[in-house]
Design a protein around this motif. Structure first.
Motif, short mmCIF file in Angstrom:
data_model
loop_
_atom_site.label_atom_id
_atom_site.label_comp_id
_atom_site.label_asym_id
_atom_site.label_seq_id
_atom_site.Cartn_x
_atom_site.Cartn_y
_atom_site.Cartn_z
N PRO A 123 -8.51 2.63 -15.38
CA PRO A 123 -7.48 2.76 -14.35
C PRO A 123 -6.72 4.07 -14.46
N GLY A 124 -6.41 4.68 -13.31
CA GLY A 124 -5.60 5.88 -13.31
C GLY A 124 -6.28 7.06 -12.67
N THR A 125 -5.57 8.19 -12.66
CA THR A 125 -6.09 9.44 -12.11
C THR A 125 -6.10 10.51 -13.20
N SER A 184 -11.62 4.53 -4.66
CA SER A 184 -11.07 3.43 -5.45
C SER A 184 -9.57 3.30 -5.22
N LEU A 185 -9.12 2.07 -5.01
CA LEU A 185 -7.70 1.79 -4.83
C LEU A 185 -7.42 0.39 -5.35
N PRO A 186 -6.59 0.26 -6.41
CA PRO A 186 -5.86 1.31 -7.11
C PRO A 186 -6.81 2.37 -7.70
N PRO A 187 -6.27 3.56 -7.98
CA PRO A 187 -7.11 4.66 -8.44
C PRO A 187 -7.82 4.35 -9.76
N LEU A 188 -9.06 4.81 -9.86
CA LEU A 188 -9.84 4.70 -11.08
C LEU A 188 -10.37 6.08 -11.46
N SER A 189 -10.60 6.27 -12.75
CA SER A 189 -11.19 7.52 -13.24
C SER A 189 -12.44 7.22 -14.03
N GLU A 190 -13.40 8.12 -13.93
CA GLU A 190 -14.63 8.04 -14.72
C GLU A 190 -14.53 9.02 -15.88
N MET A 235 0.83 -1.21 0.00
CA MET A 235 0.00 0.00 0.00
C MET A 235 0.87 1.26 0.00
N LYS A 236 1.92 1.27 0.87
CA LYS A 236 2.77 2.44 0.96
C LYS A 236 3.49 2.69 -0.36
N LYS A 237 3.98 1.61 -1.02
CA LYS A 237 4.68 1.78 -2.30
C LYS A 237 3.74 2.32 -3.37
N LEU A 238 2.50 1.87 -3.35
CA LEU A 238 1.53 2.34 -4.33
C LEU A 238 1.27 3.82 -4.18
N LEU A 239 1.10 4.27 -2.93
CA LEU A 239 0.85 5.69 -2.69
C LEU A 239 2.05 6.53 -3.08
N LEU A 240 3.26 6.05 -2.77
CA LEU A 240 4.46 6.79 -3.14
C LEU A 240 4.60 6.88 -4.66
N GLY A 241 4.24 5.79 -5.35
CA GLY A 241 4.31 5.80 -6.80
C GLY A 241 3.35 6.80 -7.41
N LEU A 242 2.15 6.89 -6.83
CA LEU A 242 1.15 7.83 -7.32
C LEU A 242 1.62 9.27 -7.12
N ILE A 243 2.18 9.55 -5.95
CA ILE A 243 2.68 10.90 -5.68
C ILE A 243 3.78 11.26 -6.66
N GLY A 244 4.68 10.30 -6.93
CA GLY A 244 5.74 10.54 -7.89
C GLY A 244 5.21 10.85 -9.27
N ALA A 245 4.15 10.15 -9.66
CA ALA A 245 3.56 10.38 -10.98
C ALA A 245 3.01 11.80 -11.09
N LEU A 246 2.33 12.24 -10.05
CA LEU A 246 1.75 13.58 -10.08
C LEU A 246 2.82 14.65 -10.21
N VAL A 258 -13.60 12.39 -28.31
CA VAL A 258 -13.14 12.89 -27.02
C VAL A 258 -11.86 12.12 -26.68
N ASN A 259 -10.96 12.79 -26.00
CA ASN A 259 -9.71 12.11 -25.63
C ASN A 259 -9.29 12.56 -24.24
N TRP A 260 -8.49 11.73 -23.61
CA TRP A 260 -8.11 11.97 -22.22
C TRP A 260 -6.74 11.37 -21.95
N THR A 261 -6.14 11.82 -20.87
CA THR A 261 -4.89 11.25 -20.38
C THR A 261 -5.04 10.97 -18.90
N LEU A 262 -4.61 9.79 -18.47
CA LEU A 262 -4.66 9.38 -17.08
C LEU A 262 -3.25 9.02 -16.60
N PHE A 263 -2.97 9.28 -15.33
CA PHE A 263 -1.77 8.75 -14.70
C PHE A 263 -2.06 7.31 -14.28
N VAL A 264 -1.15 6.42 -14.58
CA VAL A 264 -1.32 5.02 -14.23
C VAL A 264 -0.08 4.53 -13.51
#
Length: 320
Positions: A119-121, A96-102, A1-12, A134-140
């Motif tokens: 999947p992603g933010t 949602s965890l892992p993060p999901l986007s609508e 869980m901690k690694k996942l959160l750190l990875g998400l922060i790094g992506a942002l 329509v197009n989009w970009t998500l962090f994964v």
């Protein structure tokens, strides 16, 4: 869980999603809106400016229209884009965890025509000028060869046919005349031309970014500029505005003339982490973050002049 959160922060931080409007908590904060608002229906009309409300209060994060009183629609969005009677609302799915986007595809009355959970933010969103794509970009996180463990995923949805392209990772791209292959390739920040086929996107790989000019029908792209991210094509199709990285790691707005290949710089020199929007063929709209972490929408001419505050406590500008 901690690694996942750190990875998400790094992506942002690394991809450019640091602004607070990308992912936000809902249902918290003041119980009264900091700015006077009116709750009501919003319909897509030509020339209309929509945005994400970032004023504190229960209406924070909702789609809005400015006026004598800010009109608030009952629709939470992290990113908004509209064109020719079609809209896209991109938002993180709470809890949602892992993060999901609508991904919500909207009609002229902002009713949801299609909903996709991926999947992603949220990061970027655009609608083609004809309203057909329509197009989009998500962090994964967790599917990249990069040491940070993150990547981006850019997808497309054909409004008329319902065809979904979850990722453009298979797009053949040529750099310096040769087909480019790399395990760490990422694409983000798509912008379409008026013909609904030519488009521009960012390719990030091996510590570099490239502006890619591509065609949707032939599905092939070519790198035309290095050190360019989050492109936005002008309404007349003559220029591409983008963010360019400075030596200190910050970004500023740059504009590429597609005929002369000359890069120029508007008078706005502040750090900008956004995919700018063309108000018209000579003026850009964009979001800037304040020292207090709030966000405002600004405009700047691409030539001489000075930047102007357009909408305070707002983000993700969209013009129909």
């Amino acid at each position: 869980m901690k690694k996942l959160l750190l990875g998400l922060i790094g992506a942002l931080v690394l991809i450019g999603g640091g602004l607070t409007y990308v992912v936000s908590a809902r249902g918290s904060g003041p119980s009264v809106d900091a700015r006077p608002v009116t709750h009501g229906a919003i319909t897509l009309q030509p020339g209309q400016l929509l945005f994400r409300n970032t004023a504190a209060g229960p209406s924070y994060g909702k789609l809005a229209q400015d006026g004598a009183t800010r009109t608030i629609a009952d629709l939470h969005c992290d990113r908004i884009a509209v064109a020719h009677g079609t809209g896209i609302c991109l938002r993180s799915k709470p809890g949602s965890l892992p993060p999901l986007s609508e991904v919500l595809v909207l009609g002229p009355d902002l009713a949801v025509r299609h909903k996709q959970t991926l999947p992603g933010t949220p990061s970027r969103a655009r609608v083609s000028p004809d309203g057909k794509l329509v197009n989009w970009t998500l962090f994964v996180t967790g599917d990249s060869y990069a040491a940070t463990g993150f990547s981006t995923r850019s997808g497309l949805y054909e409004v008329e046919t319902g065809r979904l392209v979850k990722s453009i990772e298979e797009l053949p791209v040529f750099v310096n005349g040769r087909r480019y292959f790399a395990h760490d390739s990422n694409y983000w920040g798509i912008t379409f031309a008026a013909d609904g086929s030519r488009f521009y996107a960012t390719l990030g790989s091996k510590g570099k970014t490239y502006l890619i000019e591509a065609d949707y029908r032939t599905y092939r792209g070519t790198a035309i500029l290095e050190n360019a991210e989050c492109p936005s094509l002008s309404p007349d199709g003559r220029r591409v505005a983008f963010k360019q990285k400075n030596p200190d790691g910050t970004w500023r707005i740059a504009v590429l003339d597609l005929t002369t290949r000359r890069v120029s710089y508007p008078p706005e020199s502040r750090h900008l982490d956004d995919q700018v929007l063309w108000k018209d063929s000579t003026t850009l709209l964009y979001t800037l973050q304040r020292p207090d972490k709030g966000t405002d929408i600004w405009s700047t001419p691409i030539g001489t002049g000075t930047p102007t505050l357009v909408v305070p406590d707002a983000a993700s500008p969209a013009i129909t």
